[in-house]
Design an enzyme around this catalytic site. Sequence first.
Site, PDB file in Angstrom:
ATOM      1  N   LYS A  14       0.919  -1.549   0.210  1.00 16.09           N
ATOM      2  CA  LYS A  14      -0.056   0.201   0.068  1.00 16.09           C
ATOM      3  C   LYS A  14       0.644   0.959   0.070  1.00 16.09           C
ATOM      4  O   LYS A  14       1.694   1.112   0.147  1.00 16.09           O
ATOM      5  CB  LYS A  14      -0.815   0.054   1.291  1.00 16.09           C
ATOM      6  CG  LYS A  14      -1.582  -1.345   1.556  1.00 16.09           C
ATOM      7  CD  LYS A  14      -2.924  -0.941   2.619  1.00 16.09           C
ATOM      8  CE  LYS A  14      -4.017  -2.736   2.453  1.00 16.09           C
ATOM      9  NZ  LYS A  14      -4.285  -2.064   3.716  1.00 16.09           N
ATOM     10  N   TYR A  54     -12.294  -2.429  -3.303  1.00 14.73           N
ATOM     11  CA  TYR A  54     -12.274  -2.876  -2.472  1.00 14.73           C
ATOM     12  C   TYR A  54     -13.646  -2.566  -2.197  1.00 14.73           C
ATOM     13  O   TYR A  54     -14.434  -2.687  -1.207  1.00 14.73           O
ATOM     14  CB  TYR A  54     -12.352  -1.954  -1.075  1.00 14.73           C
ATOM     15  CG  TYR A  54     -10.510  -1.348  -1.022  1.00 14.73           C
ATOM     16  CD1 TYR A  54     -10.644  -2.921  -0.208  1.00 14.73           C
ATOM     17  CD2 TYR A  54      -9.776  -1.074  -0.716  1.00 14.73           C
ATOM     18  CE1 TYR A  54      -9.297  -2.841  -0.055  1.00 14.73           C
ATOM     19  CE2 TYR A  54      -8.364  -0.890  -0.228  1.00 14.73           C
ATOM     20  CZ  TYR A  54      -8.255  -2.684   0.099  1.00 14.73           C
ATOM     21  OH  TYR A  54      -7.153  -2.579   0.802  1.00 14.73           O
ATOM     22  N   ASN A 117      -1.123  -0.018   7.250  1.00 14.86           N
ATOM     23  CA  ASN A 117      -1.253  -1.723   7.725  1.00 14.86           C
ATOM     24  C   ASN A 117      -0.153  -2.216   6.986  1.00 14.86           C
ATOM     25  O   ASN A 117      -0.366  -3.150   6.303  1.00 14.86           O
ATOM     26  CB  ASN A 117      -2.687  -2.095   7.851  1.00 14.86           C
ATOM     27  CG  ASN A 117      -3.317  -2.547   6.961  1.00 14.86           C
ATOM     28  OD1 ASN A 117      -3.566  -1.855   6.079  1.00 14.86           O
ATOM     29  ND2 ASN A 117      -4.099  -3.422   7.431  1.00 14.86           N
ATOM     30  N   HIS A 120      -1.928  -5.519   1.679  1.00 18.42           N
ATOM     31  CA  HIS A 120      -3.375  -6.420   1.052  1.00 18.42           C
ATOM     32  C   HIS A 120      -3.100  -7.996   0.736  1.00 18.42           C
ATOM     33  O   HIS A 120      -2.129  -8.148   0.507  1.00 18.42           O
ATOM     34  CB  HIS A 120      -4.191  -5.475  -0.336  1.00 18.42           C
ATOM     35  CG  HIS A 120      -4.868  -6.081  -0.531  1.00 18.42           C
ATOM     36  ND1 HIS A 120      -6.369  -6.371   0.386  1.00 18.42           N
ATOM     37  CD2 HIS A 120      -5.467  -7.570  -1.399  1.00 18.42           C
ATOM     38  CE1 HIS A 120      -7.147  -6.881  -0.865  1.00 18.42           C
ATOM     39  NE2 HIS A 120      -6.183  -7.721  -1.290  1.00 18.42           N
ATOM     40  N   GLU A 131      -9.323 -10.240  -7.726  1.00 19.87           N
ATOM     41  CA  GLU A 131      -8.341  -9.131  -7.519  1.00 19.87           C
ATOM     42  C   GLU A 131      -7.326  -9.395  -9.133  1.00 19.87           C
ATOM     43  O   GLU A 131      -6.789  -8.564  -9.342  1.00 19.87           O
ATOM     44  CB  GLU A 131      -7.524  -9.307  -6.988  1.00 19.87           C
ATOM     45  CG  GLU A 131      -8.359  -8.988  -5.242  1.00 19.87           C
ATOM     46  CD  GLU A 131      -8.681  -9.091  -3.765  1.00 19.87           C
ATOM     47  OE1 GLU A 131      -9.294  -8.821  -2.581  1.00 19.87           O
ATOM     48  OE2 GLU A 131      -7.077  -9.271  -3.634  1.00 19.87           O
TER      49      GLU A 131
HETATM   50  P1  IDP Z   1      -7.365  -6.715   5.495  1.00 23.57           P
HETATM   51  O1  IDP Z   1      -6.892  -5.938   4.839  1.00 23.57           O
HETATM   52  O2  IDP Z   1      -6.757  -7.526   6.407  1.00 23.57           O
HETATM   53  O3  IDP Z   1      -8.204  -7.913   3.912  1.00 23.57           O
HETATM   54  P2  IDP Z   1     -10.044  -5.690   5.279  1.00 23.57           P
HETATM   55  O4  IDP Z   1     -11.367  -6.066   6.236  1.00 23.57           O
HETATM   56  O5  IDP Z   1     -10.617  -6.345   3.692  1.00 23.57           O
HETATM   57  O6  IDP Z   1      -8.950  -5.911   6.371  1.00 23.57           O
HETATM   58  O7  IDP Z   1      -9.975  -3.492   4.879  1.00 23.57           O
HETATM   59  C1  IDP Z   1      -8.815  -3.907   4.113  1.00 23.57           C
HETATM   60  C2  IDP Z   1      -9.006  -2.508   4.125  1.00 23.57           C
HETATM   61  O8  IDP Z   1      -8.801  -1.219   5.193  1.00 23.57           O
HETATM   62  C3  IDP Z   1      -7.407  -3.233   5.753  1.00 23.57           C
HETATM   63  O9  IDP Z   1      -6.219  -3.279   5.318  1.00 23.57           O
HETATM   64  C4  IDP Z   1      -7.765  -1.440   6.354  1.00 23.57           C
HETATM   65  O10 IDP Z   1      -6.265  -0.407   5.927  1.00 23.57           O
HETATM   66  C5  IDP Z   1      -8.802  -0.754   6.557  1.00 23.57           C
HETATM   67  N1  IDP Z   1      -9.472  -1.163   7.387  1.00 23.57           N
HETATM   68  C6  IDP Z   1     -10.610  -2.239   7.929  1.00 23.57           C
HETATM   69  N2  IDP Z   1     -11.213  -1.628   8.782  1.00 23.57           N
HETATM   70  C7  IDP Z   1     -10.952  -0.953   9.413  1.00 23.57           C
HETATM   71  C8  IDP Z   1     -11.423   0.239  10.331  1.00 23.57           C
HETATM   72  O11 IDP Z   1     -12.063  -0.132  11.396  1.00 23.57           O
HETATM   73  N3  IDP Z   1     -10.767   1.182  10.341  1.00 23.57           N
HETATM   74  C9  IDP Z   1      -9.672   1.764   9.423  1.00 23.57           C
HETATM   75  N4  IDP Z   1      -9.272   1.254   8.409  1.00 23.57           N
HETATM   76  C10 IDP Z   1      -9.639   0.304   8.280  1.00 23.57           C
HETATM   77 MG    MG Z   2      -9.233  -7.801   3.401  1.00 18.90          MG
END
Ligand code: IDP
Ligand code: MG
Length: 155
Positions: A14, A54, A117, A120, A131
């Site tokens: 990212k 997304y 984080n 992805h 994807e």
């Molecule tokens: P993942 O990346 O671990 O699969 P997902 O639930 O698919 O997690 O969410 C996609 C991305 O959205 C996450 O990697 C994170 O950066 C962001 N995200 C997820 N939950 C939150 C939240 O509660 N607050 C802010 N950003 C979030």
């Molecule tokens: Mg995800």
Amino acid sequence: MAASKKERTFIMIKPDGVQRGLIGEIIKRFEQKGFSLQAMKFIQCTEDFMKQHYADLSSKKFFPGLVKYMSTGPVVAMVWSGLGVVKTGRVMLGETDPAASKPGTIRGDFCVEIGRNACHGSDSVESAEKEIKLWFKPEEIVEWTSCQEKFVYED
Ligand code: IDP
Ligand code: MG
């Protein structure tokens, strides 16, 4: 490796991972694990494209901020292949929230907040295929056999 064992996943570094100089480190971990790179591009995407990527999260409160953030800078989009690469790739990334991620994982080692984080990874074989189709043309994907394969796999 038997073709039936092969699996593909979509991994993306990212904007924060790129800005923080983690491209090499993240690629290194997948490479050293024994997975094979099949496609890679360095690209800055539009917010509309990130909305497609997304789409499953469109009802979430954080969605507008997420897709906006993801289009603020370049990302590294990759296809990696190998046995169990979808699930193992997620383990290597860590939990969505870096605070819940164990040391030794990418998010556990390098990140602090959920919205930054670094990486992805597809969460299932089905979403991986979806994807990969969104991010890459078929001709951008290279099917090759690493000379390491016979030492990474039993047969
Ligand atoms: P993942 O990346 O671990 O699969 P997902 O639930 O698919 O997690 O969410 C996609 C991305 O959205 C996450 O990697 C994170 O950066 C962001 N995200 C997820 N939950 C939150 C939240 O509660 N607050 C802010 N950003 C979030
Ligand atoms: Mg995800």
